[in-house]
Design an enzyme around this catalytic site. Structure first.
Site, PDB file in Angstrom:
ATOM      1  N   SER A 113       0.845  -1.208   0.000  1.00  0.00           N
ATOM      2  CA  SER A 113       0.000   0.000   0.000  1.00  0.00           C
ATOM      3  C   SER A 113       0.875   1.250   0.000  1.00  0.00           C
ATOM      4  CB  SER A 113      -0.900   0.022   1.235  1.00  0.00           C
ATOM      5  OG  SER A 113      -1.864  -1.004   1.151  1.00  0.00           O
ATOM      6  N   SER A 127      -4.274   2.252   3.301  1.00  0.00           N
ATOM      7  CA  SER A 127      -4.222   0.982   4.032  1.00  0.00           C
ATOM      8  C   SER A 127      -5.506   0.212   3.775  1.00  0.00           C
ATOM      9  CB  SER A 127      -4.059   1.255   5.537  1.00  0.00           C
ATOM     10  OG  SER A 127      -4.278   0.053   6.275  1.00  0.00           O
ATOM     11  N   SER A 148      -6.660  -2.527   5.103  1.00  0.00           N
ATOM     12  CA  SER A 148      -7.344  -2.909   6.337  1.00  0.00           C
ATOM     13  C   SER A 148      -7.693  -1.706   7.201  1.00  0.00           C
ATOM     14  CB  SER A 148      -6.440  -3.847   7.147  1.00  0.00           C
ATOM     15  OG  SER A 148      -5.340  -3.123   7.671  1.00  0.00           O
ATOM     16  N   GLY A 149      -6.966  -0.617   7.041  1.00  0.00           N
ATOM     17  CA  GLY A 149      -7.147   0.544   7.906  1.00  0.00           C
ATOM     18  C   GLY A 149      -6.678   0.300   9.327  1.00  0.00           C
ATOM     19  N   ARG A 150      -5.854  -0.740   9.514  1.00  0.00           N
ATOM     20  CA  ARG A 150      -5.442  -1.112  10.864  1.00  0.00           C
ATOM     21  C   ARG A 150      -3.933  -1.171  11.070  1.00  0.00           C
ATOM     22  NH1 ARG A 150      -9.344  -2.862  13.750  1.00  0.00           N
ATOM     23  NH2 ARG A 150     -11.363  -3.122  12.766  1.00  0.00           N
ATOM     24  N   GLU A 175      -4.683  -3.235  -3.613  1.00  0.00           N
ATOM     25  CA  GLU A 175      -3.518  -2.459  -4.057  1.00  0.00           C
ATOM     26  C   GLU A 175      -3.589  -2.127  -5.545  1.00  0.00           C
ATOM     27  OE1 GLU A 175      -1.351  -5.029  -0.641  1.00  0.00           O
ATOM     28  OE2 GLU A 175      -0.948  -5.510  -2.737  1.00  0.00           O
TER      29      GLU A 175
END
Lengths: 198, 198, 198, 198
Positions: B50, B89, B91-93, B164
Site C-alpha cells: 500500500s 491501508s 485494512s485501515g489497521r 492495491e
C-alpha cells in the site's frame, strides 16, 4: 474525466493480456522456478514508478520464500554467477538501470528485462525479455481514433502509467502462477509477511 | 493459472469502478485542489505494498507541481495545520500508519484515508474516506461460486493484491482528473519528472 | 577490542582535520552558498554507507532551507543547468554514482565530489573535489607500525568505515558553517524538521 | 566556524567513550552474539538521522552474516519470538519508533534501545539499553562555560548531531568487536558487500 481515465487504464490492462507473449512468460517463470529450487538470489531493479512496481513484486517473491533484494534498499546481498536480476523499465533506456544490468552481466548473473521495447539497450543485454505493452506499443493507433472522436489531444494516462499498471497486474499474475507451482497457500505467504513495517 | 489470475485481477479492477462512491471521490479531489491552490503540503503514508501505491501517486502529484512528501523518504517537510496527509491501508489497521495519522491530526492536518474499511481505526479518524474495494469487500460471494465451479480453495490474488492494484488504477485516474482541472499536459508533467533517478 | 576500535576511529576523525584542504572546503561552501541564494536545487547521491552519509547531510540542508533531494527517494526533482549534485564515494569508482554524476554533467549541473581519491573517475569529472581521508589515504603507514606492535593483521575499521565516519563529521561541520553564514539558529532548523517520520 | 564545529564534534566523540557503560555494552554484544549463533533475525528501527545511523550499522551486520532487516526497506522479514529489534533514538520518544518497539514486544522479540535517555518511553520498554550521550546528557554544563567564554548562544552541532555521530562511531566499534569474536576478516565482509547498489 476520472471515470473515463479509469476505464481507459482498466481496458488497457484487460486488453494487454492478449498481447503478452506466452513463450516469453514461460521463460521468465522457468528462470524464477529454477532460482527458487537452486537458492539463487534475485535482485529487482527499476527507477521511478517502474521501480515501485518491481518492489511490489519483490515483496511477494519474499512472501513466497525467495531470497530477494531490491536496488535501493539498505540491505542488499551481492549478486553472483547465475543469480537473477529482474530489471523493469518501460523504455528500456533508463541510464542507471542499464548500468546496473551491465554490472549484473559482468558477474555472470542472468538478466530478465520487463519492458515495452524489445530493441532497447536493456532488452538487448537481457537473457530473457518479457514485453509488456505501454502506450507507445499498442494504443497509438487506437488512441488516434479515440482522440478524434473524443476531441482529446492528450492521453488520459500520462507518461509510463499504462506500462506500470499493466506490469503490476502481470507480475501479480506471475505470483499466482508461482503459488500454484510451489503449492503455496495465502496462509504461507502471510507467514512471511512483515509484521512491523512502514 | 497466470492467465486466470490476470483476468481475475483485471476484471476486479474493471468492476470496482461501479462500487467507488462519487461523493467520496469528489471530496478527495476537492481537498487536493484546495491544497494545490493554497500551497498546502501533502504527506503520503502507507506500509508495504500500500505504501508503494502511495509512492506512485505521490510521484505524479510531484509531476503536477504539488509540494508532496512520502513517509520513509529521507527528505520530508514537517506537516502543519491544514496540510494534507493521505493514508493508504486496505485494512485501515496498520499500527504505524494509524500512529502517523494520529500525529497528523494532532498538528491540525487533514487526513484522507484510502481503505476498504469504513469502520477501521484509520477511517474513523480521517476527515475524508475513499473506499476502495479489496477482496473482503466485494469478491467473497463472487469468489464463493467461482471457487465452487473452479474447485479452488485459495484466491488467485493473495492478501491485499486486489485492493492495491485497484487503488493504483484509481489514483492514476485521479491524476488524469487533476491534469484536466489544472489544464496540465503530459509535457508539463515531463518537465517535473526526475532526470536522475533509481 | 571495542574500545581500541572506538579510539582508532575517533582519533582518525580528530587527525583528519589537519589533512582536509581549506581551499577545497571553501569552494564547496561557496557553491552551497550560491545555490542557497540563487534557489538552485541540490541532489545528493551516494551508494551504500556513503549514501547514508549523504542522506544525513541532505536532511540538514533541508532543515537549513535548501531545495534538496536524494537519489533513491521517491520524490526527486529534475536537475537543471547550474543545479548542484553532491556525490559521495570514498573510492570515487562506484559505477552507479559515476553514471549518475555523468548524467548530471550532461544537463549542465555542477558536480561536487566528496572522495578520498583525487584521481578517481568521479573526482575527474567533478567541478569541485573535497578530499576526505579514508584508510588508504592516511592510515596505511600508521597502521603498519600499529599492526606490527599489536600483532594485528586486519584493520579495526573495515572497508570504508573511516571515510564514512570522517565524512559524516566533516559534513556536520559544514552545516555549522552554513548556519553561521546564513544566521540560522537551532530553532530555525527545528522548524523545518519533519514531525512525522520514520 | 567549520573548524571549531569539527573539533567540537570530534572531541565529543572522543570524550564519550569514558561515559559509555561497559555492562550495557556487554549485554548488547551478548544479545548480538546469541542472535548470530541461534539464527535470530535482527530488525533495526530508527527515524530520521538516527534511522540512517541504524542503517549503516545494519549494513555491517549484513556483511558479518547476520539475518538483518531495516524498517523502511522494501524487503523485511517478520519478527518472531526471541528475534532482536534494535531501536535507535536519541530522545527515546519518537512516536513511530516507540509504536514499532511496542509491536516487537507483543510478538516476543527482544528490544535493544540505543538512546541518550534511560527514562524515556523507548528505554523503559527495552530489554537492553545502551546509553549514548547527546548534547543534553554531557555537554550542557561544559557548553555553558564554553559559550560564556566564546560568546556563543547556539551550539555548533544542532539538534541530535552529537548523539548521531557518537552512536555511529560506537556502533562501528561494536562491529570491530563482533569481527574479533567471530574471527571474521575484512575480506569476509567484502564477500557479503553488495556489488550492485545505490
Amino acid at each position: 474525466m476520472l471515470y473515463r481515465a479509469y476505464l481507459q487504464i482498466s481496458n488497457f490492462i484487460s486488453n494487454a493480456l492478449a498481447v503478452i507473449k506466452s513463450p516469453q512468460v514461460e521463460n521468465f517463470i522457468k528462470l524464477l522456478e529454477d532460482a527458487y529450487k537452486n537458492d539463487r538470489r534475485i535482485l529487482v531493479i527499476g527507477a521511478g514508478r517502474s521501480g515501485l512496481v518491481g518492489r511490489a513484486f519483490a515483496m511477494r517473491l519474499k512472501h513466497l520464500g525467495f531470497d530477494v533484494y531490491v536496488l535501493g534498499d539498505t540491505i542488499v546481498s551481492p549478486v553472483r554467477k547465475d543469480d537473477i536480476v529482474i530489471a523493469i523499465s518501460g523504455s528500456g533506456r533508463t541510464a542507471l538501470i542499464v548500468t546496473a544490468a551491465e554490472a549484473a552481466k559482468t558477474v555472470g548473473a542472468k538478466v530478465i528485462a520487463i519492458t515495452s521495447f524489445i530493441d532497447s539497450p536493456l532488452a538487448r543485454l537481457a537473457d530473457v525479455v518479457v514485453e509488456i505493452p505501454g502506450r507507445t506499443k499498442i494504443s497509438h493507433v487506437e488512441d488516434y481514433f479515440a482522440r478524434q472522436v473524443l476531441g482529446l489531444h492528450e492521453p488520459l494516462a500520462p507518461l509510463g502509467t499504462l506500462f506500470e499498471d499493466c506490469a503490476a497486474v502481470f507480475l501479480d499474475a506471475v505470483i499466482a502462477e508461482l503459488m500454484h507451482r510451489f503449492g503455496k497457500t495465502e496462509e504461507d505467504l502471510r507467514q512471511e509477511h512483515a509484521n512491523i513495517e512502514v
